[in-house]
Scaffold this active site. Structure first.
Site, PDB file in Angstrom:
ATOM      1  CG  ASP A 250      -1.894   1.206   1.143  1.00 42.91           C
ATOM      2  OD1 ASP A 250      -2.916   1.068   0.444  1.00 42.91           O
ATOM      3  OD2 ASP A 250      -1.619   2.262   1.738  1.00 42.91           O
TER       4      ASP A 250
ATOM      5  CD  GLU B 170      -1.741   6.215   2.548  1.00 44.74           C
ATOM      6  OE1 GLU B 170      -2.385   7.163   2.032  1.00 44.74           O
ATOM      7  OE2 GLU B 170      -2.259   5.108   2.792  1.00 44.74           O
TER       8      GLU B 170
ATOM      9  CG  HIS C 294      -6.692   7.399   4.006  1.00 44.89           C
ATOM     10  ND1 HIS C 294      -6.738   6.968   2.695  1.00 44.89           N
ATOM     11  CD2 HIS C 294      -7.973   7.677   4.354  1.00 44.89           C
ATOM     12  CE1 HIS C 294      -7.988   7.001   2.267  1.00 44.89           C
ATOM     13  NE2 HIS C 294      -8.755   7.421   3.253  1.00 44.89           N
TER      14      HIS C 294
ATOM     15  CG  ASP D 208      -4.661   2.063   4.333  1.00 45.52           C
ATOM     16  OD1 ASP D 208      -5.368   2.028   5.359  1.00 45.52           O
ATOM     17  OD2 ASP D 208      -4.593   3.052   3.593  1.00 45.52           O
TER      18      ASP D 208
END
Length: 949
Positions: free
Chosen positions: A9, A11, A148, A153
């Site tokens: 994941d 960001e 987030h 996540d």
């Protein structure tokens, strides 16, 4: 032993590959069905983080001060994921950013397949209302502490994947084998996932079909039984208006269900009048204010009347939400409390129901399913058929390309082979049709009512009376459905379903099916000719629409949201480009005629073969008929354009084009200027009784505007029209404060930029006073976007989240949900947010209306109707534009007070409400709120005290 995986994941600072970068990476290893290791790191940035990124993730610039650079992070990350299969939620986003980072650091892009848990969830849980990670983890109780943040996540996605893996193992062996067959000739990201499941010897031995399912031609599904026509005889039933009101009274069965039940005078009055209208064969227009309980007020008398008279009654809503409310809340309640038995059925358009023959054709055409999206769609169909009892598209949360793919499996009359179909006895559509034939009450929508009217009442079962809820939409719906529309996407979609550029489609599937066998030689030649002809048709269609797009952008004077509209006048038809358009369309017509002739030959030859060949021929014919309908509408458009005059008051011709689309996204419209006479002829003269109801259909406390617009004046003159206005039970004087600042920048005489600058300062101050909890309604998407960019940073400084339609999401339901979840939030909306948004209680305390909601005066329909009124020597602005805006204004006003306990303030930043001579008509049409006007600073104090108290 299971394959090892790494769940990733990211960001990022935003969504643009060119402008944004990775700010955090999280990864989780899965080995033997367990999480075995984790990886997490922040990534140093060469510029400050955006406010959106900081707000969403909680990461600050200080957090990144000592973080490693991307060049330092990537080698460590590659070492962690080396040798593992990748998993991500919405994988295309993460993989695209990873590949951009790899390229920047001198590494090769991601190789191999990346499993997308979003796609996998759509397949294995086909009826979920949403597939966002937060929604799925919440529903299935998966720990997800820091949404987030990359590692949190990634962990949540890992747990989600393991749950989905267990779910997949429960699928029937036949379904797993069919999903594998879909991928036999394809490189699909989920190919290895499903192949691994079939390597389990225990699974291969489990050949049983799930309980409650059946198999027809290798398609596993829940059996659908078409009920036999009921022959039961009912006892005679006496019915009058007092019978209906007794159900809703304090002494009635409804009161027995609720300890604190209080009968509503307005509801009783409405029920009595609806009953009178039905019994006396009269039409009725009734405005029932918010909180009246109008659905029960018309359902009770409608049910009694239908059962007593033996005449079916139809109820039509505009929105799916209201239709679902009637189906799921009101009808079960009435089935429980009414002392009589009745049958009610929800009726939807035929293409809402899946055709199992088409699903089977798609699944069994190995190697003919095109891209990954199609494979995912058909896999989802396989799992959905294990669950669904209705076969209704509304059960599926279709998004993106799956919306278009639905058309390949949707039921339709053009391609139905009826009793020749092996699934005929199990057909979802015919099951619903049979139920409607035995129903006393039909629950449908405005669109289907007009489809039925246009088809001379062959779509819906016969009904004598109609109740139209949300009737303020009726003129717009009539305008849409009593006119005609043709467009690029509809035309090309029909051709694509026949032959697509990647050599897929119905014709290619049929050609592959018959192969080179001599028995099918003639069929093969016809299909080959059709393929060549469609290529030519496509070329001429592209040319025609490309020229129309150029014409529209050059000639249009009205632009909203990247869409250009142009009304066709006689002067346009004399331009050189118009002649080029006609020439291109003439070529298109010639080739379309050839295609029609080939279709007739195909149908004749197909009759000599088995049902499968006939089925394919019927499907092909259905798509050619769809394309033919498009060209026939275009023919009418160009024929009427040749004789169009600026004084024409029968129909208006107009084009709409998308300037930004790579494709020539153009639609052609032939729209009636007046729908009143058509409605009178097709609806009001044909039905015994039509009841029109809404919370917002009066203007100046009267029905004159609606009666004129909908063609009810003749019914009024014949003594067949009743009217009723019942007040809301809410005390608006105590619950709603309406404020109009008198010193804000005026709407007219200044630029939009100046207005937005001033307005944004006001919004920030007002949001602080209301502690968020504010809905702001715009009339322009552009103004909404401009205001969003200015207001968001200012609100963030005060800890207030801002959500906006079309920016944070296009889903109204999702935005409202997010808004409710926040303690302090402001929600910006346009168009669809003016009605149907229900935020009761303390979640919403302040409503802002930016501008009075007038239609753009230069929109072709508004322009034509204005001209027609002025031609008769009347004031179009006061008789058409103002009333139309008032109805919309009342809808917006109604978003605030949704129950007797709600209180709040409405602020209108449009001084025309008190300064223009027509402003008083807006105020007079409201349900008597407390009104205050004055300088903005005074208004802020008044609102503060109002909300505090």
């Amino acid at each position: 032993m299971q394959n090892p995986y790494v769940v990733i994941d990211l960001e990022t600072t935003g969504f643009s590959l060119k402008e944004d970068s990775i700010v955090e990476i999280g990864a989780v290893r899965i080995e033997n069905g367990q999480i075995s290791d984790t990886f997490s790191t922040l990534v140093k940035q060469d510029r400050p983080l955006t406010d959106i990124c900081k707000e969403l993730t909680g990461i600050t610039d200080d957090d990144l001060a000592d973080a490693p650079t991307l060049e330092e992070v990537i080698p460590q990350f590659l070492k962690f994921v080396d040798g593992y299969n990748l998993i991500a939620h919405n994988a295309s986003f993460d993989v695209s950013f990873l590949n951009a980072a790899f390229e920047r650091c001198g590494y090769l892009p991601v190789s191999g397949r990346c499993i997308d848990t979003l796609e996998l969830a759509q397949i294995l849980w086909p009826q979920e209302t949403g597939y966002a990670l937060e929604m799925l983890t919440f529903k299935y109780g998966i720990p997800h502490e820091k949404s987030h943040r990359a590692l949190s996540d990634a962990k949540a996605t890992a747990e989600l994947f393991l749950l989905l893996q267990r779910q997949a193992k429960q699928l029937p062996l036949l379904v797993l084998q069919q999903i594998e067959q879909l991928n036999m000739f394809a490189d699909w990201n989920l190919r290895d996932f499903f192949a691994e499941l079939l390597q389990d010897p225990v699974k291969l031995a489990q050949t049983e079909i799930p309980e409650g399912c059946t198999v027809i031609q290798q398609l596993v599904h829940r059996p659908v039984e078409i009920a036999e026509r009921s022959a039961d005889r009912r006892e005679p039933l006496e019915f009058d208006a007092e019978t209906a009101t007794s159900i809703l009274s304090n002494q009635g069965p409804l009161a027995d269900q609720y300890a604190d039940y209080e009968e509503r005078t307005s509801q009783m009055e409405m029920a009595r009048t609806v009953a009178d209208a039905l019994l006396s064969n009269q039409h009725l227009v009734v405005e029932a204010g918010t909180g009246t309980g109008k659905s029960l007020a018309y359902l009770v008398p409608a049910i009694y009347y239908a059962v007593a008279s033996g005449e079916r009654v139809a109820v039509a809503t505009h929105t799916i939400n209201l239709q679902e409310q009637i189906k799921d809340r009101d009808l079960p309640l009435l089935q429980q409390i009414l002392p009589i038995s009745f049958r009610a059925t929800v009726v939807k358009g035929r293409n809402n129901y899946v055709c199992m023959r088409k699903v089977a054709n798609g699944i069994h055409s190995q190697g003919m399913v095109g891209d990954a999206s199609e494979r995912s769609f058909y896999a989802r169909m396989l799992t959905w058929l294990l669950e669904t009892a209705a076969g209704d598209k509304e059960e599926l949360n279709l998004q993106g390309s799956h919306i278009e793919l639905w058309n390949r499996v949707a039921s339709d009359s053009d391609s139905c082979i009826a009793k020749k179909c092996p699934w005929f006895r199990n057909c979802y559509y015919f099951r619903n049709r049979s139920a409607t034939e035995q129903s006393d009450l039909l629950i449908t929508n405005h669109s289907l009512v007009f489809t039925d009217l246009n088809a001379d009442h062959r779509v819906l079962p016969a009904y004598s009376s109609l109740i139209v809820d949300e009737a303020h939409h009726l003129e717009d719906e009539a305008t849409k459905h009593l006119g005609e529309e043709a467009g690029y996407y509809q035309s090309i979609a029909a051709l694509n379903r026949l032959v697509r550029e990647n050599k897929q489609g119905l014709i290619v599937q049929m050609r592959t099916l018959i192969g080179l066998h001599p028995e099918f030689a003639l069929l093969a030649r016809i299909l080959d000719e059709m393929t060549d002809t469609i290529a030519t048709v496509r070329q001429h269609a592209e040319e025609t629409f490309r020229l129309l797009q150029t014409f529209a952008i050059e000639q249009a004077n009205n632009r909203e949201g990247g869409r250009w509209t142009v009304r066709i006048h006689h002067m346009h038809t004399e331009l050189p480009i118009w002649q080029a358009i006609l020439s291109a369309f003439d070529n298109l017509q010639t080739d379309t005629m050839t295609l029609r002739q080939l279709m007739k030959r195909l149908e004749q030859e197909a009759r000599e073969h088995d049902d499968e060949i006939i089925g394919f021929s019927t499907d092909i014919s259905g798509q050619i008929q769809e394309f033919d309908r498009q060209t026939m509408t275009m023919t009418r458009f160009f024929r009427e354009a040749a004789g169009v005059s600026n004084e024409s008051d029968r129909s208006v011709l107009w084009l709409e084009a998308d300037e930004k689309s790579v494709r020539p996204a153009v639609s052609l419209h032939v729209t009636p200027v007046h729908v009143g006479q058509l409605l009178n002829e097709k609806l009001f003269e044909k039905k015994d009784s039509v009841v029109l109801t809404s919370a917002t259909i009066t203007v100046n406390q009267g029905f004159s505007y609606l009666i004129d617009r909908l063609g009810l004046r003749q019914s009024e003159q014949q003594g067949r029209l009743l009217t009723l206005q019942v007040e809301s039970p809410f005390d608006y004087k105590k619950q709603a404060l309406l404020c109009i600042p008198t010193d804000v920048v005026p709407v007219k005489g200044v630029s939009d930029e100046t207005f937005v600058d001033s307005f944004c300062q006001s919004i920030t101050s007002l949001a602080r006073i209301s502690k968020g909890r504010m809905l702001v309604l715009f009339t322009s998407h552009k103004m909404l976007r401009d205001a969003y960019m200015k207001v968001k940073p200012a609100l963030a400084e005060h800890g207030i989240r801002l959500f906006a339609q079309g920016i944070d999401s296009s889903s109204r339901m999702r935005l409202v949900h997010q808004f409710k979840q926040e303690e302090k939030a402001v929600l910006f909306g346009a168009n669809s947010f003016w009605e149907g948004v229900d935020i009761p209680g303390e979640d919403l305390s302040c409503l802002v209306i930016v501008r009075l909601p007038f239609w753009p005066p230069n929109h072709p329909i508004a322009e034509a109707r204005t001209e027609a009124i002025e031609k008769e020597g009347r004031n179009a602005f006061m008789e058409y534009s103002v009333p139309q805006a008032i109805v919309r204004f009342k809808q917006g006003f109604g978003r605030l007070i949704r129950s007797k306990k709600d209180t709040g303030a409405i602020v209108v930043y449009d001084r025309r409400l008190v300064e223009a001579r027509y402003g008083r008509h807006f105020i007079k049409s409201l349900p008597n709120p407390w009104i205050y006007q004055g300088p903005e600073q005074d208004i802020l104090k008044v609102i503060y005290n109002w909300l505090k108290n």
